[in-house]
Design an enzyme around this catalytic site. Structure first.
Site, PDB file in Angstrom:
ATOM      1  N   CYS A 119       8.889  -1.332  45.453  1.00 25.36           N
ATOM      2  CA  CYS A 119       8.359  -2.637  46.019  1.00 25.36           C
ATOM      3  C   CYS A 119       7.916  -2.370  47.471  1.00 25.36           C
ATOM      4  O   CYS A 119       7.343  -2.968  47.992  1.00 25.36           O
ATOM      5  CB  CYS A 119       9.179  -3.716  45.849  1.00 25.36           C
ATOM      6  SG  CYS A 119       9.533  -3.976  43.951  1.00 25.36           S
ATOM      7  N   HIS A 255       8.114  -9.256  50.966  1.00 20.96           N
ATOM      8  CA  HIS A 255       8.121  -8.978  49.435  1.00 20.96           C
ATOM      9  C   HIS A 255       8.656 -10.309  48.790  1.00 20.96           C
ATOM     10  O   HIS A 255       9.600 -10.922  49.033  1.00 20.96           O
ATOM     11  CB  HIS A 255       8.814  -7.966  49.273  1.00 20.96           C
ATOM     12  CG  HIS A 255       8.966  -7.438  47.653  1.00 20.96           C
ATOM     13  ND1 HIS A 255       8.007  -7.285  46.967  1.00 20.96           N
ATOM     14  CD2 HIS A 255      10.128  -7.047  46.968  1.00 20.96           C
ATOM     15  CE1 HIS A 255       8.388  -7.101  45.690  1.00 20.96           C
ATOM     16  NE2 HIS A 255       9.574  -6.912  45.718  1.00 20.96           N
ATOM     17  N   ASN A 285       7.544 -11.308  40.761  1.00 18.23           N
ATOM     18  CA  ASN A 285       7.667 -10.044  41.635  1.00 18.23           C
ATOM     19  C   ASN A 285       6.694  -9.168  41.001  1.00 18.23           C
ATOM     20  O   ASN A 285       6.838  -8.712  40.008  1.00 18.23           O
ATOM     21  CB  ASN A 285       9.005  -9.663  41.668  1.00 18.23           C
ATOM     22  CG  ASN A 285       9.096  -8.081  42.425  1.00 18.23           C
ATOM     23  OD1 ASN A 285       8.392  -7.873  42.841  1.00 18.23           O
ATOM     24  ND2 ASN A 285      10.383  -7.883  42.600  1.00 18.23           N
TER      25      ASN A 285
HETATM   26  N1  ACO Z   1      19.047 -16.800  32.617  1.00 18.56           N
HETATM   27  C1  ACO Z   1      20.047 -17.433  32.593  1.00 18.56           C
HETATM   28  N2  ACO Z   1      21.326 -16.696  33.149  1.00 18.56           N
HETATM   29  C2  ACO Z   1      20.923 -15.480  33.605  1.00 18.56           C
HETATM   30  C3  ACO Z   1      19.511 -15.121  33.746  1.00 18.56           C
HETATM   31  C4  ACO Z   1      18.688 -15.547  33.213  1.00 18.56           C
HETATM   32  N3  ACO Z   1      17.416 -15.381  32.832  1.00 18.56           N
HETATM   33  N4  ACO Z   1      19.879 -13.599  34.354  1.00 18.56           N
HETATM   34  C5  ACO Z   1      21.073 -13.684  34.844  1.00 18.56           C
HETATM   35  N5  ACO Z   1      21.870 -14.712  34.385  1.00 18.56           N
HETATM   36  C6  ACO Z   1      23.201 -15.016  34.418  1.00 18.56           C
HETATM   37  C7  ACO Z   1      24.066 -13.754  34.588  1.00 18.56           C
HETATM   38  O1  ACO Z   1      24.416 -12.750  33.560  1.00 18.56           O
HETATM   39  C8  ACO Z   1      25.308 -14.075  35.143  1.00 18.56           C
HETATM   40  O2  ACO Z   1      25.951 -14.517  34.190  1.00 18.56           O
HETATM   41  P1  ACO Z   1      27.717 -14.064  34.329  1.00 18.56           P
HETATM   42  O3  ACO Z   1      28.184 -14.895  35.522  1.00 18.56           O
HETATM   43  O4  ACO Z   1      28.379 -14.590  33.059  1.00 18.56           O
HETATM   44  O5  ACO Z   1      27.727 -12.632  34.540  1.00 18.56           O
HETATM   45  C9  ACO Z   1      24.723 -15.340  36.082  1.00 18.56           C
HETATM   46  O6  ACO Z   1      23.385 -15.609  35.459  1.00 18.56           O
HETATM   47  C10 ACO Z   1      24.698 -15.340  37.333  1.00 18.56           C
HETATM   48  O7  ACO Z   1      24.124 -14.189  37.811  1.00 18.56           O
HETATM   49  P2  ACO Z   1      24.000 -13.854  39.432  1.00 18.56           P
HETATM   50  O8  ACO Z   1      23.767 -12.356  39.591  1.00 18.56           O
HETATM   51  O9  ACO Z   1      25.116 -14.266  40.371  1.00 18.56           O
HETATM   52  O10 ACO Z   1      22.832 -14.673  39.688  1.00 18.56           O
HETATM   53  P3  ACO Z   1      22.097 -14.734  41.056  1.00 18.56           P
HETATM   54  O11 ACO Z   1      22.019 -16.260  41.490  1.00 18.56           O
HETATM   55  O12 ACO Z   1      22.289 -13.627  42.103  1.00 18.56           O
HETATM   56  O13 ACO Z   1      20.548 -14.525  40.455  1.00 18.56           O
HETATM   57  C11 ACO Z   1      19.209 -12.832  40.420  1.00 18.56           C
HETATM   58  C12 ACO Z   1      20.295 -13.316  39.617  1.00 18.56           C
HETATM   59  C13 ACO Z   1      17.656 -13.955  40.240  1.00 18.56           C
HETATM   60  C14 ACO Z   1      18.470 -11.460  39.626  1.00 18.56           C
HETATM   61  C15 ACO Z   1      19.240 -12.615  42.019  1.00 18.56           C
HETATM   62  O14 ACO Z   1      20.612 -11.709  42.065  1.00 18.56           O
HETATM   63  C16 ACO Z   1      18.069 -11.625  42.449  1.00 18.56           C
HETATM   64  O15 ACO Z   1      17.052 -12.268  42.578  1.00 18.56           O
HETATM   65  N6  ACO Z   1      18.324 -10.501  43.045  1.00 18.56           N
HETATM   66  C17 ACO Z   1      17.453  -9.545  43.598  1.00 18.56           C
HETATM   67  C18 ACO Z   1      16.590  -8.924  42.736  1.00 18.56           C
HETATM   68  C19 ACO Z   1      15.280  -8.149  43.163  1.00 18.56           C
HETATM   69  O16 ACO Z   1      15.086  -8.535  44.465  1.00 18.56           O
HETATM   70  N7  ACO Z   1      14.827  -7.400  42.411  1.00 18.56           N
HETATM   71  C20 ACO Z   1      13.607  -6.753  42.774  1.00 18.56           C
HETATM   72  C21 ACO Z   1      13.765  -5.642  43.875  1.00 18.56           C
HETATM   73  S1  ACO Z   1      11.826  -4.922  44.166  1.00 18.56           S
HETATM   74  C22 ACO Z   1      11.816  -3.629  43.249  1.00 18.56           C
HETATM   75  O17 ACO Z   1      11.647  -2.514  43.976  1.00 18.56           O
HETATM   76  C23 ACO Z   1      11.573  -3.538  41.811  1.00 18.56           C
END
Ligand code: ACO
Length: 344
Positions: A119, A255, A285
């Site tokens: 990204c 981003h 994204n």
């Molecule tokens: N629906 C429902 N529940 C979900 C979902 C979903 N779609 N996805 C994850 N969960 C669950 C998880 O399994 C977890 O369950 P658990 O507690 O039983 O393990 C729970 O929700 C909470 O998980 P967290 O990781 O604490 O949730 P968070 O609030 O951090 O949100 C997210 C998760 C959205 C992925 C966030 O961490 C995030 O945006 N991270 C950055 C991701 C990113 O920027 N990626 C792209 C990088 S760029 C590139 O190069 C591709």
């Protein structure tokens, strides 16, 4: 020959963008995954994203973005002799997606290569393009960020499926009037975070033995923490290199991964969220396409005006990060809101 002391006079001289027609709402995921539309929107800010057709690939999206650029400015590709495509979802590892795009937009014969920095790729590519121009290799360079994330993400994995979308943006870099254009870059990577975000190719595992599945893998919590830190540190570094205070930034284009990352970064910069261009609610994204899509949107809706100060920051797999400062030049036909009709 363009001399290095004219560094600040290389900038964006044309822009185009494209997103596929198919809109995928959060509600669509409720039927196929253990998730809710409310969870997705409240945790990420994403409401919908665009998906390419089955027979539409990154080169097709890139070509559509370049055609959009040409429809706004028929002379926009004049003097372009190199094409860089930032993508983590190329049509193939070879030929490069850049070469496939070049051939279809009348740039056959131009230097063409893909750039792999996930990204962060588009901002990395701006720096590479500036280098090609300052080194005298090219007078103008076409930089494309194009992705079909829907084809490399497991649509059955709720942790990743809901986050990504498809799209492309294209800009031409070339000489702009003195005082405008690119000012400074801060690029970096940290391979110790490789297992936090990866997409397999030739090797089945990462160095150290971390196994990779078929699709994009991610530790969301780790990436989130890294992202906020990387944005703030690289953004601060690049502002310092440019001799700019945070308060002098008119628009910050980060981003588009999660609105909570953008909010946390703005808070740490001491900057109101209203200075951030946010469009992830509609596109999710789109990896290397997020920055040019957001730039184009800010032009189209009249927010981005001649002479304004921009801070661009991206982060992603590698782990990697890339920031740059840019004094916006709005003097070319595709860079003013009057000429725009929005995303086609
Ligand atoms: N629906 C429902 N529940 C979900 C979902 C979903 N779609 N996805 C994850 N969960 C669950 C998880 O399994 C977890 O369950 P658990 O507690 O039983 O393990 C729970 O929700 C909470 O998980 P967290 O990781 O604490 O949730 P968070 O609030 O951090 O949100 C997210 C998760 C959205 C992925 C966030 O961490 C995030 O945006 N991270 C950055 C991701 C990113 O920027 N990626 C792209 C990088 S760029 C590139 O190069 C591709």
């Amino acid at each position: 020959m363009i001399l290095p002391d004219m560094r600040s006079s290389i900038g964006i001289t044309a822009l185009g963008r494209y997103v596929p027609e198919r809109v995928v709402s959060n509600a669509e995921y409720e039927a196929q995954l253990a998730t809710t539309a409310e969870w997705i929107e409240s945790r990420t800010g994403i409401r919908e994203r665009r998906f390419a057709r089955g027979d539409e690939y990154s080169s097709d999206l890139g070509v559509a973005a370049v055609r959009d650029l040409l429809s706004r400015d028929p002379h926009g590709l004049q003097d372009v002799s190199a094409v860089v495509c930032a993508t983590l979802s190329p049509d193939a590892l070879m030929p490069s997606t850049a070469a496939l795009i070049a051939m279809q937009v009348g740039l056959g014969g131009a230097a063409a290569f893909d750039l792999s920095a996930a990204c962060s790729g588009f901002v990395y590519a701006l720096s590479m393009a500036q280098g090609l121009i300052l080194g005298g290799t090219a007078r103008r360079v076409l930089v494309v960020g194009a992705e079909v994330m829907s084809k490399v993400v497991d649509q059955n994995d709720r942790n990743t499926a809901v986050l990504f979308g498809d799209g492309a943006g294209a800009v031409v870099l070339g000489p702009v009037p003195a005082g405008y254009g690119l000012q400074a870059f801060a690029l970096g990577s940290d391979g110790t975070g490789a297992s936090s975000l990866y997409l397999r190719c030739a090797a089945p595992e990462l160095p150290g033995g971390f196994p990779m599945g078929r699709f994009l893998g991610m530790n969301g919590r780790e990436v989130f923490k890294f992202a906020v830190r990387a944005v703030v540190e690289s953004g601060t570094e690049v502002l310092k290199k440019s001799g700019l205070a945070t308060s002098s930034v008119d628009w910050v284009i980060l981003h588009q991964a999660n609105v909570r990352i953008i909010e946390a970064a703005c808070e740490r910069f001491g900057m109101p969220l209203s200075k951030a261009v946010v469009n992830l609610d509609r596109y999710g994204n789109t990896s290397s396409a997020t920055v040019p899509l957001a730039l184009g949107e800010a032009i189209d809706d009249g927010r981005l005006r001649d002479g304004q100060q921009l801070l661009l920051v991206a982060f992603g797999g590698g782990l990697s990060w890339a920031a740059c400062t840019l004094k916006w030049w709005g003097g070319a036909p595709s860079l003013t809101s009057q000429a725009q009709e929005g995303v086609r």
